[in-house]
Design an enzyme around this catalytic site. Sequence first.
Site, PDB file in Angstrom:
ATOM      1  N   ASP A  67       0.819  -1.219   0.000  1.00 18.91           N
ATOM      2  CA  ASP A  67       0.000   0.000   0.000  1.00 18.91           C
ATOM      3  C   ASP A  67       0.846   1.260   0.000  1.00 18.91           C
ATOM      4  O   ASP A  67       2.053   1.207   0.218  1.00 18.91           O
ATOM      5  CB  ASP A  67      -0.963  -0.009   1.207  1.00 18.91           C
ATOM      6  CG  ASP A  67      -0.309  -0.540   2.479  1.00 18.91           C
ATOM      7  OD1 ASP A  67       0.924  -0.496   2.571  1.00 18.91           O
ATOM      8  OD2 ASP A  67      -1.042  -1.003   3.364  1.00 18.91           O
ATOM      9  N   ASN A 135      -7.342  -3.270  14.437  1.00 17.13           N
ATOM     10  CA  ASN A 135      -8.729  -3.574  14.039  1.00 17.13           C
ATOM     11  C   ASN A 135      -8.809  -4.768  13.088  1.00 17.13           C
ATOM     12  O   ASN A 135      -9.855  -5.023  12.504  1.00 17.13           O
ATOM     13  CB  ASN A 135      -9.395  -2.338  13.402  1.00 17.13           C
ATOM     14  CG  ASN A 135      -8.710  -1.894  12.107  1.00 17.13           C
ATOM     15  OD1 ASN A 135      -7.748  -2.528  11.656  1.00 17.13           O
ATOM     16  ND2 ASN A 135      -9.196  -0.823  11.504  1.00 17.13           N
ATOM     17  N   HIS A 137      -7.075  -5.147  10.265  1.00 19.76           N
ATOM     18  CA  HIS A 137      -6.837  -4.898   8.827  1.00 19.76           C
ATOM     19  C   HIS A 137      -5.534  -5.540   8.354  1.00 19.76           C
ATOM     20  O   HIS A 137      -4.601  -5.717   9.138  1.00 19.76           O
ATOM     21  CB  HIS A 137      -6.914  -3.408   8.478  1.00 19.76           C
ATOM     22  CG  HIS A 137      -5.754  -2.559   8.899  1.00 19.76           C
ATOM     23  ND1 HIS A 137      -5.872  -1.225   9.194  1.00 19.76           N
ATOM     24  CD2 HIS A 137      -4.425  -2.816   9.056  1.00 19.76           C
ATOM     25  CE1 HIS A 137      -4.696  -0.722   9.503  1.00 19.76           C
ATOM     26  NE2 HIS A 137      -3.801  -1.658   9.431  1.00 19.76           N
ATOM     27  N   GLU A 142      -9.763  -2.370   5.460  1.00 18.88           N
ATOM     28  CA  GLU A 142     -10.364  -2.094   6.760  1.00 18.88           C
ATOM     29  C   GLU A 142     -11.565  -3.023   6.991  1.00 18.88           C
ATOM     30  O   GLU A 142     -12.078  -3.638   6.046  1.00 18.88           O
ATOM     31  CB  GLU A 142     -10.819  -0.626   6.802  1.00 18.88           C
ATOM     32  CG  GLU A 142      -9.696   0.392   6.585  1.00 18.88           C
ATOM     33  CD  GLU A 142      -8.784   0.588   7.794  1.00 18.88           C
ATOM     34  OE1 GLU A 142      -8.675  -0.315   8.639  1.00 18.88           O
ATOM     35  OE2 GLU A 142      -8.173   1.675   7.896  1.00 18.88           O
TER      36      GLU A 142
HETATM   37  C1  F6R Z   1       1.510  -1.569   6.116  1.00 18.20           C
HETATM   38  C2  F6R Z   1       0.194  -2.168   6.214  1.00 18.20           C
HETATM   39  C3  F6R Z   1      -0.575  -2.229   7.482  1.00 18.20           C
HETATM   40  C4  F6R Z   1       0.295  -2.514   8.717  1.00 18.20           C
HETATM   41  C5  F6R Z   1      -0.565  -2.506   9.975  1.00 18.20           C
HETATM   42  C6  F6R Z   1       0.269  -2.719  11.223  1.00 18.20           C
HETATM   43  O1  F6R Z   1       2.015  -1.655   4.798  1.00 18.20           O
HETATM   44  O2  F6R Z   1      -0.294  -2.600   5.227  1.00 18.20           O
HETATM   45  O3  F6R Z   1      -1.553  -3.231   7.389  1.00 18.20           O
HETATM   46  O4  F6R Z   1       0.920  -3.741   8.562  1.00 18.20           O
HETATM   47  O5  F6R Z   1      -1.238  -1.289  10.081  1.00 18.20           O
HETATM   48  O6  F6R Z   1       1.132  -1.634  11.398  1.00 18.20           O
HETATM   49  P1  F6R Z   1       2.267  -1.656  12.510  1.00 18.20           P
HETATM   50  O7  F6R Z   1       3.234  -2.709  12.093  1.00 18.20           O
HETATM   51  O8  F6R Z   1       2.881  -0.289  12.454  1.00 18.20           O
HETATM   52  O9  F6R Z   1       1.610  -1.964  13.808  1.00 18.20           O
END
Ligand code: F6R
Length: 240
Positions: A67, A135, A137, A142
Amino acid sequence: MKVIKVKDYNELSKVACEIFVKEIKKNPSLTLGLATGSTPIGLYQNLIKEYEKGNISFKDVKTFNLDEYCELERSHPQSYYTFMHENLFSKIDINLDNVHLPRTDGTDLEKLAKEYNELLLQNQIDLQVLGIGSNGHIGFNEPGTSFDQETFVVELTQKTREDNKRFFNSIDEVPTHAITMGIKNILAAKKIVLLASGKAKAEAIYKTVKEQPTPDVPASALQLHPDVTIIVDEEAGALL
Ligand code: F6R
């Protein structure tokens, strides 16, 4: 799904690195799916060490990131483009022509999402690393996202923006939209490794592993994939 429980973040990063090293050695021109955020940083640091020791090369490796934020230039310090260059690409021998992140720098974001989707359809990911949102995701899919979703422009939830505001001066600076691989793109990878560290992830991990798959918990879609390894530290795995 295979669940590996480890003690802490250091061990999690090492175990994840071992999987990556094994796959890169098996196929030096494989295609990796990469994530940003805090969780994979230790994995990337370990991979850099393996590269420096001469154990692996990224010369022929291709990468596709999950992303990218909209509303930020690629040169912005918090863009995922910058993140990947700072945390991995600038420290290994990867050919930058082989590196891909969604472009979000045009006015027609829908078209840019479609273009990234086309690229993903032409390049199957051999090994995908994922983090997980508190959450549930994966990527920026989401809660409520269909498991059939392909790459799209997503409006980030308030929860995700709150979680990510630690990287910005204030919540107002956190982008409201991103382009993300959809769950369908993620499930198209041959092998998936999801990493989770810390107590903020414990509930999402429990729902992902133990409950029926539901779009309310996007990561639970991984139950539908034949080759998923989930690596959790003690805190993230506390409810399992
Ligand atoms: C990042 C992504 C998100 C993160 C998730 C966890 O490219 O796609 O899904 O993996 O938000 O983020 P952290 O590792 O910062 O807790």
